[in-house]
Design a protein around this motif. Structure first.
Motif, PDB file in Angstrom:
ATOM      1  N   ARG A 101       6.791  -4.240  22.926  1.00 34.23           N
ATOM      2  CA  ARG A 101       7.726  -5.192  23.530  1.00 34.23           C
ATOM      3  C   ARG A 101       6.990  -6.459  23.959  1.00 34.23           C
ATOM      4  O   ARG A 101       7.427  -7.571  23.698  1.00 34.23           O
ATOM      5  CB  ARG A 101       8.405  -4.576  24.759  1.00 34.23           C
ATOM      6  CG  ARG A 101       9.571  -3.669  24.410  1.00 34.23           C
ATOM      7  CD  ARG A 101      10.291  -3.226  25.656  1.00 34.23           C
ATOM      8  NE  ARG A 101      10.937  -4.340  26.322  1.00 34.23           N
ATOM      9  CZ  ARG A 101      10.951  -4.515  27.631  1.00 34.23           C
ATOM     10  NH1 ARG A 101      10.349  -3.671  28.429  1.00 34.23           N
ATOM     11  NH2 ARG A 101      11.580  -5.541  28.158  1.00 34.23           N
ATOM     12  N   LEU A 102       5.844  -6.254  24.630  1.00 31.77           N
ATOM     13  CA  LEU A 102       5.058  -7.394  25.093  1.00 31.77           C
ATOM     14  C   LEU A 102       4.628  -8.255  23.906  1.00 31.77           C
ATOM     15  O   LEU A 102       4.734  -9.487  23.939  1.00 31.77           O
ATOM     16  CB  LEU A 102       3.823  -6.894  25.862  1.00 31.77           C
ATOM     17  CG  LEU A 102       2.906  -7.980  26.418  1.00 31.77           C
ATOM     18  CD1 LEU A 102       3.590  -8.700  27.573  1.00 31.77           C
ATOM     19  CD2 LEU A 102       1.581  -7.392  26.913  1.00 31.77           C
ATOM     20  N   TYR A 103       4.186  -7.572  22.856  1.00 33.14           N
ATOM     21  CA  TYR A 103       3.752  -8.261  21.633  1.00 33.14           C
ATOM     22  C   TYR A 103       4.906  -9.105  21.081  1.00 33.14           C
ATOM     23  O   TYR A 103       4.739 -10.269  20.752  1.00 33.14           O
ATOM     24  CB  TYR A 103       3.314  -7.203  20.622  1.00 33.14           C
ATOM     25  CG  TYR A 103       2.694  -7.773  19.355  1.00 33.14           C
ATOM     26  CD1 TYR A 103       1.315  -7.918  19.245  1.00 33.14           C
ATOM     27  CD2 TYR A 103       3.489  -8.148  18.284  1.00 33.14           C
ATOM     28  CE1 TYR A 103       0.746  -8.437  18.099  1.00 33.14           C
ATOM     29  CE2 TYR A 103       2.932  -8.674  17.128  1.00 33.14           C
ATOM     30  CZ  TYR A 103       1.555  -8.809  17.039  1.00 33.14           C
ATOM     31  OH  TYR A 103       0.990  -9.317  15.903  1.00 33.14           O
ATOM     32  N   ARG A 104       6.096  -8.479  21.009  1.00 30.18           N
ATOM     33  CA  ARG A 104       7.267  -9.174  20.445  1.00 30.18           C
ATOM     34  C   ARG A 104       7.706 -10.340  21.329  1.00 30.18           C
ATOM     35  O   ARG A 104       8.111 -11.385  20.838  1.00 30.18           O
ATOM     36  CB  ARG A 104       8.436  -8.201  20.277  1.00 30.18           C
ATOM     37  CG  ARG A 104       8.233  -7.268  19.103  1.00 30.18           C
ATOM     38  CD  ARG A 104       9.258  -6.153  19.121  1.00 30.18           C
ATOM     39  NE  ARG A 104       8.969  -5.167  18.096  1.00 30.18           N
ATOM     40  CZ  ARG A 104       9.418  -3.921  18.116  1.00 30.18           C
ATOM     41  NH1 ARG A 104      10.159  -3.514  19.130  1.00 30.18           N
ATOM     42  NH2 ARG A 104       9.128  -3.086  17.150  1.00 30.18           N
ATOM     43  N   ILE A 105       7.641 -10.137  22.654  1.00 32.70           N
ATOM     44  CA  ILE A 105       8.057 -11.201  23.587  1.00 32.70           C
ATOM     45  C   ILE A 105       7.153 -12.426  23.405  1.00 32.70           C
ATOM     46  O   ILE A 105       7.635 -13.547  23.289  1.00 32.70           O
ATOM     47  CB  ILE A 105       8.036 -10.694  25.056  1.00 32.70           C
ATOM     48  CG1 ILE A 105       9.175  -9.696  25.287  1.00 32.70           C
ATOM     49  CG2 ILE A 105       8.154 -11.858  26.052  1.00 32.70           C
ATOM     50  CD1 ILE A 105       9.099  -8.907  26.569  1.00 32.70           C
ATOM     51  N   ILE A 106       5.836 -12.174  23.333  1.00 32.98           N
ATOM     52  CA  ILE A 106       4.906 -13.302  23.166  1.00 32.98           C
ATOM     53  C   ILE A 106       5.125 -13.931  21.792  1.00 32.98           C
ATOM     54  O   ILE A 106       5.172 -15.154  21.651  1.00 32.98           O
ATOM     55  CB  ILE A 106       3.440 -12.852  23.344  1.00 32.98           C
ATOM     56  CG1 ILE A 106       3.232 -12.259  24.741  1.00 32.98           C
ATOM     57  CG2 ILE A 106       2.485 -14.042  23.152  1.00 32.98           C
ATOM     58  CD1 ILE A 106       1.887 -11.609  24.960  1.00 32.98           C
TER      59      ILE A 106
END
Lengths: 305, 226
Positions: free
Chosen positions: A11-16
């Motif tokens: 999720r963090l990867y996708r958000i960034i």
């Protein structure tokens, strides 16, 4: 549980990634902002050793939210849920803990990590259905919501002012004024759903003018008791400092509002980076504020005609 | 004033959701839009309201359409830590409408002093509808207004729709409850795969109902449950 953390990483990867940054660069920027903001606090604030761990604890509030905790309780058994919350808070606490160690604040850092772990077991605190009265009910919504989330901060700040007057410490009183005037910044960080912008029957500049006007009037209303106390109880040679601090805080607030709508409905690290840069080096406001104003005006044309 | 949709199309990257939609919504009429989940009903509504970009045109003679549309979403958005009364105040402030006593406007008997987040799904819908009605709009776009609402409130909503019709407003609704559409709508538009497959007047509603029933559901159920 391992899969849960794997998912959070994804999720963090996708958000960034959705912000247009390479995730590795995004993480690097995030850490740079964190180190810059932490250093800034230690450089500029007198009692940073105490204030830093207290301020850091605010970041844990989001993890204690009712919705996400209800969801977690629903999918994990009680033991796993408690363990998971403990690990979450530990992961979030590590950067602050390491920074405090780096600054040689050993006792406070240990107390901080214990509190961070302990509060992982107290969730849904913010979900009280008791309605906190607010003087801003006529002009929803940022100040209503923000005030209800941070209401306890204002009596504390007023008390600090009282203490500062008692011990005749002007800097301490000034610190409480900065806290009160900068707290509304947090009211404007999260973009609201587009519906709440769309409903306005005004063009982008009128919409922004209204938002800014409300923010300035209400921020001054919150800071008014401290400003008046400072003017009364501290000699006249401090007038210019009080005026400068107040005006600067309001300019930063306006920059934050315009920054939010510049990238609306998205949240990008650029806006945060520019805002933090303005706080650290206020002359930057001269360039950032008009840039944000122009960009937000253009950006809001999609929803406001 | 009529609301005319001409050659409206909408795509999300490579996915074409709406394709060449042409519709005419008349003043003083209730128009219904039906279709399966994902057919594009909500997207049409959002395009008309101005919440989404689109290709084509939405023509409304009079003032700027956006400023006189009341949009009720299927799942209305709410902001945490604001009460029902503050939500209504926000919607009225946004359109410069002054209302002194919200309690007398509270026809659904909602607990306006409580936080919206504590409301049930149906209560949220009723609050959002109350807000849209208080805004004094000329055009109403109501996405599934009967969904999640109790029987008594359903009756009130039907009466509200009749009242709006009497007041010569333009009303567009969607629903999966065919009986409700049957009772309220003057015309129906069947949206299928992003295009208007059929548009009928009240005496031909059964044509759409039959078409929807016969869309091969039985064979699909047989595939699912062996």
């Amino acid at each position: 549980m391992k899969y849960y953390f794997k998912l959070q990483y994804k999720r963090l990867y996708r958000i960034i990634d959705s912000t247009g940054f390479n995730p590795l660069i995004g993480v690097f920027i995030g850490f740079s902002i964190f180190i810059f903001a932490s250093n800034l606090l230690f450089d500029k604030v007198e009692n940073a050793k105490i204030i830093y761990p207290i301020l850091s604890l605010f970041f844990f509030g989001k993890l204690s939210g009712k919705k996400r905790n209800d969801f977690l309780k629903n999918i994990f058994n009680n033991f796993k849920y408690k363990k998971l919350r403990l690990i979450e808070n530990l992961i979030l606490a590590i950067p602050f803990f390491v920074f405090m160690l780096f600054k040689n604040i050993y006792i406070n850092s240990v107390i901080f990590i214990f509190i961070a772990l302990a509060i992982s077991q107290f969730n849904n605190i913010a979900s009280l259905s008791f309605v906190i009265p607010t003087p801003f009910h006529r002009k929803p919504f940022e100040f209503i919501v923000g005030f209800r989330n941070t209401f306890w901060l204002f009596p504390i700040s007023y008390f600090i002012t009282y203490m500062a007057i008692t011990v005749q410490n002007f800097n301490l009183a000034l610190f409480s004024l900065i806290i009160v005037l900068l707290t509304p910044l947090s009211f404007y960080t999260k973009p609201e759903p587009p519906f709440f912008v769309w409903i306005h029957s005004s063009n982008p500049s009128e919409f922004l003018y209204r938002k800014i006007k409300t923010a300035i009037i209400f921020s001054l209303a919150l800071g008014f008791p401290i400003i008046i106390s400072l003017l009364i109880f501290f000699p006249s040679n401090n007038y210019d400092i009080i005026a400068t601090i107040s005006i600067l805080a309001l300019f930063i607030l306006v920059t934050a509002i315009l920054g939010k709508y510049s990238f609306y409905p998205s949240e990008t690290p650029i806006q945060l980076l520019l805002l933090i840069s303005c706080i650290g080096f206020p002359p930057l406001i001269i360039f950032v504020l008009p840039y944000f104003y122009f960009k937000s005006n253009q950006n809001l044309k999609k929803l406001l005609k | 004033m009529s609301l005319i949709i001409k050659s409206l199309s909408k795509s999300y990257i490579d996915n074409k959701v709406l394709n060449d939609i042409n519709l005419h919504f008349k003043q003083g009429e209730i128009s219904g839009i039906v279709g399966e989940n994902g057919a594009g009903k909500t997207t049409i509504f959002k395009c008309i309201a101005g919440l989404e970009d689109y290709n084509g045109s939405v023509i409304y003679k009079g003032e700027i359409l956006k400023n006189t549309v009341g949009f009720l979403a299927t799942n209305p958005d709410f902001i945490s830590k604001i009460t029902g009364k503050e939500y209504l105040q926000l919607l009225c402030n946004a359109r410069d409408i002054k209302i002194k006593d919200f309690d007398e406007k509270n026809i659904f008997d909602l607990p306006l002093k409580q936080y919206c987040e504590t409301y049930s799904t149906g209560m949220k819908k009723k609050l959002a509808l109350t807000g849209v009605l208080l805004q004094n709009n000329e055009v109403f776009i109501l996405d599934e207004p009967f969904n999640g609402v109790d029987i008594h409130s359903n009756i009130i909503i039907k009466e509200i729709l009749e009242k709006l019709k009497e007041l010569n407003k333009t009303i567009i609704i969607s629903s999966h409850i065919f009986s409700a559409l049957n009772e309220t709508c003057d015309n129906l538009h069947y949206l299928k795969n992003g295009t208007i497959a059929k548009s009928v007047n009240k005496n031909e509603f059964y044509l759409i109902e039959n078409e929807m029933k016969n869309s091969g559901i039985k064979s699909r159920i047989d595939n699912l449950i062996i």
